[in-house]
Design an enzyme around this catalytic site. Structure first.
Site, PDB file in Angstrom:
ATOM      1  N   GLU A 212      39.180  33.551  43.261  1.00  0.00           N
ATOM      2  CA  GLU A 212      39.518  32.132  43.325  1.00  0.00           C
ATOM      3  C   GLU A 212      38.426  31.352  44.047  1.00  0.00           C
ATOM      4  O   GLU A 212      38.053  30.243  43.622  1.00  0.00           O
ATOM      5  CB  GLU A 212      40.863  31.955  44.020  1.00  0.00           C
ATOM      6  CG  GLU A 212      42.042  32.472  43.209  1.00  0.00           C
ATOM      7  CD  GLU A 212      43.348  32.479  43.978  1.00  0.00           C
ATOM      8  OE1 GLU A 212      44.402  32.638  43.349  1.00  0.00           O
ATOM      9  OE2 GLU A 212      43.292  32.349  45.222  1.00  0.00           O
TER      10      GLU A 212
ATOM     11  N   LYS B  54      32.189  59.676  36.485  1.00  0.00           N
ATOM     12  CA  LYS B  54      31.146  58.903  35.810  1.00  0.00           C
ATOM     13  C   LYS B  54      30.525  59.665  34.633  1.00  0.00           C
ATOM     14  O   LYS B  54      30.079  59.052  33.660  1.00  0.00           O
ATOM     15  CB  LYS B  54      30.071  58.483  36.816  1.00  0.00           C
ATOM     16  CG  LYS B  54      30.542  57.382  37.774  1.00  0.00           C
ATOM     17  CD  LYS B  54      30.966  56.126  37.012  1.00  0.00           C
ATOM     18  CE  LYS B  54      31.278  54.961  37.922  1.00  0.00           C
ATOM     19  NZ  LYS B  54      31.626  53.733  37.175  1.00  0.00           N
TER      20      LYS B  54
ATOM     21  N   ILE C  93      28.778  43.691  42.154  1.00  0.00           N
ATOM     22  CA  ILE C  93      28.254  43.576  40.794  1.00  0.00           C
ATOM     23  C   ILE C  93      29.194  42.776  39.908  1.00  0.00           C
ATOM     24  O   ILE C  93      28.762  41.914  39.135  1.00  0.00           O
ATOM     25  CB  ILE C  93      28.004  44.979  40.202  1.00  0.00           C
ATOM     26  CG1 ILE C  93      26.872  45.680  40.960  1.00  0.00           C
ATOM     27  CG2 ILE C  93      27.665  44.887  38.719  1.00  0.00           C
ATOM     28  CD1 ILE C  93      26.694  47.151  40.589  1.00  0.00           C
TER      29      ILE C  93
ATOM     30  N   TYR D 151      33.488  61.882  42.224  1.00  0.00           N
ATOM     31  CA  TYR D 151      33.088  60.585  41.667  1.00  0.00           C
ATOM     32  C   TYR D 151      32.101  60.794  40.522  1.00  0.00           C
ATOM     33  O   TYR D 151      32.213  60.157  39.465  1.00  0.00           O
ATOM     34  CB  TYR D 151      32.449  59.735  42.761  1.00  0.00           C
ATOM     35  CG  TYR D 151      31.724  58.515  42.257  1.00  0.00           C
ATOM     36  CD1 TYR D 151      32.419  57.395  41.820  1.00  0.00           C
ATOM     37  CD2 TYR D 151      30.326  58.479  42.213  1.00  0.00           C
ATOM     38  CE1 TYR D 151      31.755  56.273  41.356  1.00  0.00           C
ATOM     39  CE2 TYR D 151      29.660  57.357  41.760  1.00  0.00           C
ATOM     40  CZ  TYR D 151      30.370  56.259  41.317  1.00  0.00           C
ATOM     41  OH  TYR D 151      29.706  55.152  40.852  1.00  0.00           O
TER      42      TYR D 151
ATOM     43  N   GLY E 256      37.078  44.204  38.194  1.00  0.00           N
ATOM     44  CA  GLY E 256      36.453  44.376  39.504  1.00  0.00           C
ATOM     45  C   GLY E 256      35.559  43.209  39.853  1.00  0.00           C
ATOM     46  O   GLY E 256      34.446  43.376  40.368  1.00  0.00           O
TER      47      GLY E 256
ATOM     48  N   VAL F 137      34.029  41.200  44.084  1.00  0.00           N
ATOM     49  CA  VAL F 137      32.855  41.373  44.947  1.00  0.00           C
ATOM     50  C   VAL F 137      31.727  42.066  44.180  1.00  0.00           C
ATOM     51  O   VAL F 137      31.913  42.564  43.074  1.00  0.00           O
ATOM     52  CB  VAL F 137      33.192  42.227  46.199  1.00  0.00           C
ATOM     53  CG1 VAL F 137      34.153  41.501  47.110  1.00  0.00           C
ATOM     54  CG2 VAL F 137      33.775  43.581  45.795  1.00  0.00           C
TER      55      VAL F 137
ATOM     56  N   ASP G 187      45.491  45.405  38.829  1.00  0.00           N
ATOM     57  CA  ASP G 187      45.011  46.738  39.195  1.00  0.00           C
ATOM     58  C   ASP G 187      44.856  47.506  37.897  1.00  0.00           C
ATOM     59  O   ASP G 187      45.850  47.838  37.238  1.00  0.00           O
ATOM     60  CB  ASP G 187      46.032  47.421  40.111  1.00  0.00           C
ATOM     61  CG  ASP G 187      45.579  48.804  40.582  1.00  0.00           C
ATOM     62  OD1 ASP G 187      44.661  49.379  39.964  1.00  0.00           O
ATOM     63  OD2 ASP G 187      46.173  49.316  41.553  1.00  0.00           O
TER      64      ASP G 187
ATOM     65  N   ARG H 209      42.206  43.527  42.257  1.00  0.00           N
ATOM     66  CA  ARG H 209      43.423  43.596  43.067  1.00  0.00           C
ATOM     67  C   ARG H 209      43.441  42.467  44.094  1.00  0.00           C
ATOM     68  O   ARG H 209      44.496  41.981  44.458  1.00  0.00           O
ATOM     69  CB  ARG H 209      43.519  44.960  43.759  1.00  0.00           C
ATOM     70  CG  ARG H 209      43.818  46.107  42.795  1.00  0.00           C
ATOM     71  CD  ARG H 209      43.781  47.447  43.477  1.00  0.00           C
ATOM     72  NE  ARG H 209      42.450  47.787  43.945  1.00  0.00           N
ATOM     73  CZ  ARG H 209      42.141  48.926  44.560  1.00  0.00           C
ATOM     74  NH1 ARG H 209      43.076  49.825  44.794  1.00  0.00           N
ATOM     75  NH2 ARG H 209      40.900  49.162  44.952  1.00  0.00           N
TER      76      ARG H 209
END
Length: 255
Positions: free
Chosen positions: A44, A165, A18, A161, A13, A16, A65, A38
């Site tokens: 880049e 977690k 964190i 969610y 991830g 963007v 992914d 993804r």
């Protein structure tokens, strides 16, 4: 952090928020960082920024992914060929979708479990196997969890969610126990942030972006750099120190 110079980290991830901040920081400290997501274009761009800033490490963008096992296995095969293996894994990839328990879509529930739980577990398993194969005994696995992994907030949109977690909390402790039974000095740490001002809430409230704006304006939020600093602290700990879980919240956050 000096002992990690030249060694290899995986940050999931990493496009963007964190994840991008962590990847950039590790490159700045001289690590070879495989940043996956993804959307690889943003990684880049970040890699080019690291080069322009003259950082001593290198960022290697990789499109993956983590919810798709074949893509994860292909990524680890590529890492083995290109960089021998992984020494640090930062399981950062995660998402929240507004799917309540009483009315949520099954597809949304599955997506959260596939990314937040299964994807994390796949990367953890393959990282450990990479370390074991190369007899790396000082590696580190870091799970970016959430305060939602420790308590249930009164918000129906976040309940599933939160369950995912809570699973990360259990997986982190379970991995610690398995690593001890394996008599290895590889360490596992969970970092559980509160409200961090990133794109996270905008994705959660994609159909009602005003909710995201209100959320981030409600208090002085954490910034991605605050979590990056915690990662640096964890990786700088002496080899005999096990940091189990760090909870980081804004001063004004109530939960």
């Amino acid at each position: 952090m000096d002992r990690w110079k030249g060694r290899v980290a995986l940050v999931t991830g990493a496009s963007v928020g964190i994840g991008a901040a962590i990847a950039k920081s590790l490159v700045q400290h001289g690590m070879k960082v495989v940043g996956c997501a993804r959307n690889v274009k943003q990684i880049e761009d970040l890699a080019a920024e690291c080069v322009n800033n003259g950082f001593s490490g290198t960022l290697f963008p990789y499109k993956c992914d983590v919810s798709v096992e074949e893509e994860v296995l292909s990524m680890f095969s590529w890492i083995k060929v290109q960089h021998q293996g992984i020494d640090v894994c930062v399981n950062n990839a995660g998402l929240a979708l507004p799917e309540p328990l009483l009315s949520g879509k099954t597809s949304g529930w599955r997506t959260m479990m596939d990314v937040n739980v299964i994807g994390l577990s796949l990367c953890t398993r393959e990282t450990y196997q990479s370390m074991k194969e190369r007899k790396v005994n000082d590696g580190h696995i870091i799970n970016i969890n959430s305060v939602c992994g420790h308590r249930v907030i009164n918000n129906a949109d976040a309940h599933f969610y939160t369950a995912s977690k809570y699973a990360v909390t259990a997986l982190t402790e379970g991995l610690r126990q398995e690593l001890r039974e394996a008599k290895t000095h590889i360490r596992i740490t969970g970092i559980s942030p509160g409200l961090v001002e990133t794109e996270f809430a905008y994705r959660l409230f994609s159909e009602t972006p005003e909710k995201a704006v209100a959320t981030y304006k409600s208090i002085k939020c954490l910034q991605a750099a605050d979590i990056t600093n915690a990662v640096g602290y964890v990786l700088s700990a002496p080899p005999h120190v096990q940091i189990g879980d760090i909870e980081i919240t804004p001063v004004e956050q109530l939960m």
